[in-house]
Enzyme design. Structure first.
Site, PDB file in Angstrom:
ATOM      1  CB  ALA A 187      -0.929  -0.006   1.214  1.00  0.00           C
ATOM      2  CB  THR A 232       0.538   6.647   0.614  1.00  0.00           C
ATOM      3  OG1 THR A 232       1.952   6.630   0.396  1.00  0.00           O
ATOM      4  CG2 THR A 232       0.138   5.408   1.412  1.00  0.00           C
ATOM      5  CD  GLN A 264       1.706  -7.357   0.351  1.00  0.00           C
ATOM      6  OE1 GLN A 264       2.705  -6.632   0.400  1.00  0.00           O
ATOM      7  NE2 GLN A 264       1.191  -7.912   1.434  1.00  0.00           N
ATOM      8  CG  HIS A 305      -3.586  -9.434  -1.371  1.00  0.00           C
ATOM      9  ND1 HIS A 305      -3.041  -8.578  -0.435  1.00  0.00           N
ATOM     10  CD2 HIS A 305      -3.047 -10.648  -1.122  1.00  0.00           C
ATOM     11  CE1 HIS A 305      -2.213  -9.256   0.350  1.00  0.00           C
ATOM     12  NE2 HIS A 305      -2.199 -10.507  -0.048  1.00  0.00           N
ATOM     13  CB  CYS A 352     -24.031 -18.903  -8.812  1.00  0.00           C
ATOM     14  SG  CYS A 352     -24.147 -17.182  -9.378  1.00  0.00           S
ATOM     15  CB  CYS A 401     -25.895 -12.959  -7.262  1.00  0.00           C
ATOM     16  SG  CYS A 401     -25.700 -13.793  -8.847  1.00  0.00           S
TER      17      CYS A 401
END
Length: 243
Positions: A14, A18, A93, A113, A124, A146
């Site tokens: 991260a 920033t 990440q 990620h 589903c 969904c």
């Protein structure tokens, strides 16, 4: 050392985003530091079981700074590294796709990620874009489900309690074990299995460099630890070698 490397694998967290206006999670001004309750939206068990957590997650997605963020000098330095032909792989990440928006190729980027730009049904496995789901939220549905089966919808970003895609992890592990140098940028190196890539690279013979504002658990393994603003230092560290 980095100038002499011909195959550099980079892991980003991260901290590289920033400067683009996307706060990290655990830093002094991090989202979870300032608002500990926000972490629940990233825990899969809480998200699936609690409509209130899901409603908060959808509100947060709607106003996320990711949508207006722009790549910064750190992202562009990695584009340059790829153009030099010296980038083995770019493991991230982050779920903001700023690397791709800066110009890094889809082939080079490994999203450990996942990404917040898509949604999936937890019943589903139907897929759609995040844009489509957020349109339902804007229309007044605090917890869209969904349209195919009525199941719970969630982001295609990986949540805590959810395993990483085995194929994605295998790509990352391979890139960590066949590089000359492994550079970890803007990551606390506290979340596995991403953090475990550092000792794996070292054991395979790569030189490790860590660029992060705060100490990490793996600093002792590094050839060099750099504490400087990422947008300023990364372009210099990864510049094309002279001559």
């Amino acid at each position: 050392m980095l100038g002499a490397s011909r195959a550099i694998t980079v892991l980003t967290g991260a901290g590289i985003s920033t400067d683009s206006g996307i706060p990290d999670c655990r830093g002094p001004r991090g989202r979870w530091t300032l608002d500990p309750g926000a972490g629940a939206t990233s825990k899969l068990a809480d998200y699936l079981s609690d409509p209130g957590v899901r409603a908060r997650a959808w509100r947060d997605r709607l106003v996320s700074p990711v949508w207006s963020a722009r790549p910064n000098a750190g992202h562009r330095a990695l584009v340059d590294l790829e153009r030099q032909g010296r980038l083995r792989a770019l493991l991230t990440q982050n779920i903001d796709r700023l690397h791709q928006r800066a110009g890094s190729s889809e082939e080079a980027v490994v999203e450990l990620h996942g990404s917040m730009f898509g949604v999936r049904c937890w019943s589903c496995d139907a897929r759609a874009t995040m844009t489509e789901a957020l349109e339902a939220v804007r229309a007044g549905d605090p917890d869209p489900h969904c349209p195919a089966c009525g199941g719970v919808l969630g982001s295609t970003a990986v949540s805590f309690g959810q395993p990483l895609d085995p194929a994605v992890l295998a790509r990352a592990e391979q890139a960590a074990t066949d590089c000359d140098a492994f550079v970890a940028v803007g990551t606390t190196l506290r979340v596995n299995p991403a953090a475990a890539l550092v000792p794996r690279a070292l054991e395979a013979g790569a030189a490790v460099v860590i660029v992060n504002a705060d100490p990490t658990p793996h600093d002792a393994l590094a050839e060099a630890v750099v504490r400087a603003p990422i947008g300023e230092v990364l372009p210099r560290l990864l510049a094309a070698p002279e001559g």
